[in-house]
Design an enzyme around this catalytic site. Structure first.
Site, mmCIF file in Angstrom:
data_model
loop_
_atom_site.group_PDB
_atom_site.id
_atom_site.type_symbol
_atom_site.label_atom_id
_atom_site.label_comp_id
_atom_site.label_asym_id
_atom_site.label_seq_id
_atom_site.Cartn_x
_atom_site.Cartn_y
_atom_site.Cartn_z
ATOM 1 N N LYS A 265 -14.085 -4.875 -48.238
ATOM 2 C CA LYS A 265 -13.879 -4.265 -49.558
ATOM 3 C C LYS A 265 -12.769 -4.982 -50.333
ATOM 4 C CE LYS A 265 -12.831 -0.242 -47.761
ATOM 5 N NZ LYS A 265 -12.867 -0.600 -46.319
ATOM 6 N N ARG B 234 -12.516 8.720 -50.227
ATOM 7 C CA ARG B 234 -12.772 8.750 -48.785
ATOM 8 C C ARG B 234 -13.213 10.114 -48.287
ATOM 9 N NH1 ARG B 234 -9.233 3.973 -47.565
ATOM 10 N NH2 ARG B 234 -9.433 3.461 -45.368
ATOM 11 N N ARG C 50 -7.117 -9.939 -39.026
ATOM 12 C CA ARG C 50 -6.731 -9.916 -40.454
ATOM 13 C C ARG C 50 -5.243 -10.159 -40.655
ATOM 14 N NH1 ARG C 50 -8.434 -4.899 -44.175
ATOM 15 N NH2 ARG C 50 -7.382 -3.607 -42.624
ATOM 16 N N ARG D 74 -0.844 -5.743 -40.541
ATOM 17 C CA ARG D 74 -0.614 -4.301 -40.652
ATOM 18 C C ARG D 74 -0.463 -3.664 -39.278
ATOM 19 N NH1 ARG D 74 -5.406 -2.502 -44.593
ATOM 20 N NH2 ARG D 74 -5.257 -0.693 -43.226
ATOM 21 N N ARG E 80 -9.993 4.815 -36.629
ATOM 22 C CA ARG E 80 -10.299 4.796 -38.067
ATOM 23 C C ARG E 80 -11.805 4.790 -38.300
ATOM 24 N NH1 ARG E 80 -6.759 -0.227 -39.266
ATOM 25 N NH2 ARG E 80 -7.812 -0.338 -41.272
HETATM 26 P P1 ADP Z 1 -8.982 -0.229 -44.628
HETATM 27 O O1 ADP Z 1 -9.637 -0.735 -45.860
HETATM 28 O O2 ADP Z 1 -8.671 -1.287 -43.645
HETATM 29 O O3 ADP Z 1 -9.661 0.960 -44.039
HETATM 30 P P2 ADP Z 1 -6.890 0.940 -46.324
HETATM 31 O O4 ADP Z 1 -5.850 -0.049 -46.681
HETATM 32 O O5 ADP Z 1 -7.911 1.297 -47.336
HETATM 33 O O6 ADP Z 1 -7.558 0.394 -44.976
HETATM 34 O O7 ADP Z 1 -6.214 2.296 -45.825
HETATM 35 C C1 ADP Z 1 -5.186 2.302 -44.864
HETATM 36 C C2 ADP Z 1 -4.803 3.747 -44.557
HETATM 37 O O8 ADP Z 1 -4.284 4.367 -45.756
HETATM 38 C C3 ADP Z 1 -5.955 4.647 -44.110
HETATM 39 O O9 ADP Z 1 -6.200 4.560 -42.714
HETATM 40 C C4 ADP Z 1 -5.431 6.028 -44.546
HETATM 41 O O10 ADP Z 1 -4.444 6.492 -43.630
HETATM 42 C C5 ADP Z 1 -4.716 5.719 -45.852
HETATM 43 N N1 ADP Z 1 -5.610 5.841 -47.020
HETATM 44 C C6 ADP Z 1 -6.001 4.837 -47.850
HETATM 45 N N2 ADP Z 1 -6.812 5.300 -48.817
HETATM 46 C C7 ADP Z 1 -6.955 6.635 -48.587
HETATM 47 C C8 ADP Z 1 -7.706 7.668 -49.233
HETATM 48 N N3 ADP Z 1 -8.485 7.416 -50.290
HETATM 49 N N4 ADP Z 1 -7.623 8.920 -48.702
HETATM 50 C C9 ADP Z 1 -6.860 9.182 -47.632
HETATM 51 N N5 ADP Z 1 -6.137 8.260 -46.971
HETATM 52 C C10 ADP Z 1 -6.182 6.982 -47.445
HETATM 53 P P1 ADP Z 2 -11.491 -3.931 -45.951
HETATM 54 O O1 ADP Z 2 -10.716 -4.019 -47.240
HETATM 55 O O2 ADP Z 2 -12.877 -3.403 -46.135
HETATM 56 O O3 ADP Z 2 -10.745 -3.206 -44.873
HETATM 57 P P2 ADP Z 2 -11.006 -6.853 -45.802
HETATM 58 O O4 ADP Z 2 -11.564 -7.361 -47.091
HETATM 59 O O5 ADP Z 2 -9.539 -6.772 -45.675
HETATM 60 O O6 ADP Z 2 -11.708 -5.430 -45.428
HETATM 61 O O7 ADP Z 2 -11.616 -7.769 -44.640
HETATM 62 C C1 ADP Z 2 -11.204 -7.595 -43.285
HETATM 63 C C2 ADP Z 2 -10.997 -8.968 -42.647
HETATM 64 O O8 ADP Z 2 -12.256 -9.621 -42.501
HETATM 65 C C3 ADP Z 2 -10.117 -9.918 -43.449
HETATM 66 O O9 ADP Z 2 -9.332 -10.668 -42.546
HETATM 67 C C4 ADP Z 2 -11.117 -10.799 -44.196
HETATM 68 O O10 ADP Z 2 -10.594 -12.113 -44.397
HETATM 69 C C5 ADP Z 2 -12.308 -10.832 -43.255
HETATM 70 N N1 ADP Z 2 -13.602 -10.806 -43.970
HETATM 71 C C6 ADP Z 2 -13.900 -10.202 -45.136
HETATM 72 N N2 ADP Z 2 -15.207 -10.375 -45.463
HETATM 73 C C7 ADP Z 2 -15.759 -11.091 -44.447
HETATM 74 C C8 ADP Z 2 -17.083 -11.599 -44.186
HETATM 75 N N3 ADP Z 2 -18.094 -11.370 -45.035
HETATM 76 N N4 ADP Z 2 -17.266 -12.281 -43.037
HETATM 77 C C9 ADP Z 2 -16.246 -12.514 -42.177
HETATM 78 N N5 ADP Z 2 -14.975 -12.066 -42.354
HETATM 79 C C10 ADP Z 2 -14.727 -11.367 -43.488
#
Ligand code: ADP
Ligand code: ADP
Ligand code: ZN
Length: 218
Positions: free
Chosen positions: A13, A88, A127, A161, A172
């Site tokens: 994302k 979410r 990541r 992170r 998660r």
């Molecule tokens: P990822 O895309 O890797 O799942 P995020 O950076 O979006 O991680 O979120 C990291 C953490 O921040 C989540 O595990 C949650 O604890 C919190 N968080 C982020 N967005 C939300 C949301 N919309 N509602 C509730 N908690 C959130």
């Molecule tokens: P999210 O925001 O959904 O948690 P990220 O965009 O941070 O996910 O992507 C998670 C990890 O995977 C990052 O290290 C990113 O560089 C890698 N990544 C993202 N898209 C792809 C893909 N299509 N194929 C392989 N690795 C990817």
């Protein structure tokens, strides 16, 4: 154009939201990034959120909704927003519909990114992010051109992170399946859902997103 990127942790994302921001002038709105900024700043909200985020649970709806409502008041969202990691929960989704409606705006599309669990664990555990500009990288799948140097800003410091470890990722994923996955049906019911294959490489996923945008404009 207001888009939601919906998908589990590691689906890509953030990666795609940044690409869409560059290409179209939309603003990426990542509630995860905003909560991490609040933590860094040591605000009350940030400190409360810390323990919840470290164990992979969701921060409460009222806290998250307050942050989003504040963000949507800024003028830079006029060209559109790419919501990344928000909503979410069903309550967040319903509130977002109301907020957009109240500002005379609406949701244009929800793009669900499908990726299997083992790939997600690999993506999350590899990541890392540039400490200076926030550009995202991966140990295996998205290396910078020159090892140790950020492509975007030339920075040489990177962060990982605390919640990007295998144990927390599996927790998660469970939280996602239970609390967030029901949004797929919510948006399908609204006629806004577009499903894409998130397993493809980054460029192919971007192409699939662009195809959805083209379809919306047509
Ligand atoms: P990822 O895309 O890797 O799942 P995020 O950076 O979006 O991680 O979120 C990291 C953490 O921040 C989540 O595990 C949650 O604890 C919190 N968080 C982020 N967005 C939300 C949301 N919309 N509602 C509730 N908690 C959130
Ligand atoms: P999210 O925001 O959904 O948690 P990220 O965009 O941070 O996910 O992507 C998670 C990890 O995977 C990052 O290290 C990113 O560089 C890698 N990544 C993202 N898209 C792809 C893909 N299509 N194929 C392989 N690795 C990817
Ligand atoms: Zn950088």
């Amino acid at each position: 154009m207001n888009l939601i990127l919906l998908g589990p942790p590691g689906a890509g994302k953030g990666t795609q939201a940044k690409i869409l921001e560059q290409a179209h002038g939309f603003k990426q709105l990542s509630t995860g990034d905003m909560l991490r900024a609040a933590r860094e700043a040591g605000t009350e909200i940030g400190l409360k959120a810390k323990a919840i985020m470290d164990r992979g649970d969701l921060v409460s709806d009222d806290v998250v909704l307050a942050i989003v409502a504040e963000r949507l008041k800024k003028p830079d969202v006029a060209k559109g927003v790419v919501f990344d990691g928000f909503p979410r929960t069903p309550a967040q989704a319903e509130s977002l519909d109301k907020m957009l409606k109240a500002s005379g705006s609406k949701l244009d599309a929800v793009i669900e990114m499908k990726v299997n669990d083992e790939a997600l664990v690999k993506r999350i555990t590899g990541r890392y992010t540039c400490a200076k500009c926030g550009a995202g990288y991966h140990d295996e799948f998205a290396k910078p051109n020159k090892v140790g140097i950020c492509d975007k800003c030339g920075g040489n410091e990177f962060t990982r992170r605390p919640d990007d470890n295998e144990k927390t990722v599996r927790d998660r994923l469970q939280v996602y399946n239970k609390q967030t996955a029901p949004l797929v049906e919510y948006y399908r019911g609204q006629g806004n859902l577009h499903v894409i294959d998130g397993m493809a490489d980054i460029g192919q996923v971007t192409a699939a997103m662009e195809a959805v945008l083209a379809q919306l404009k047509a």
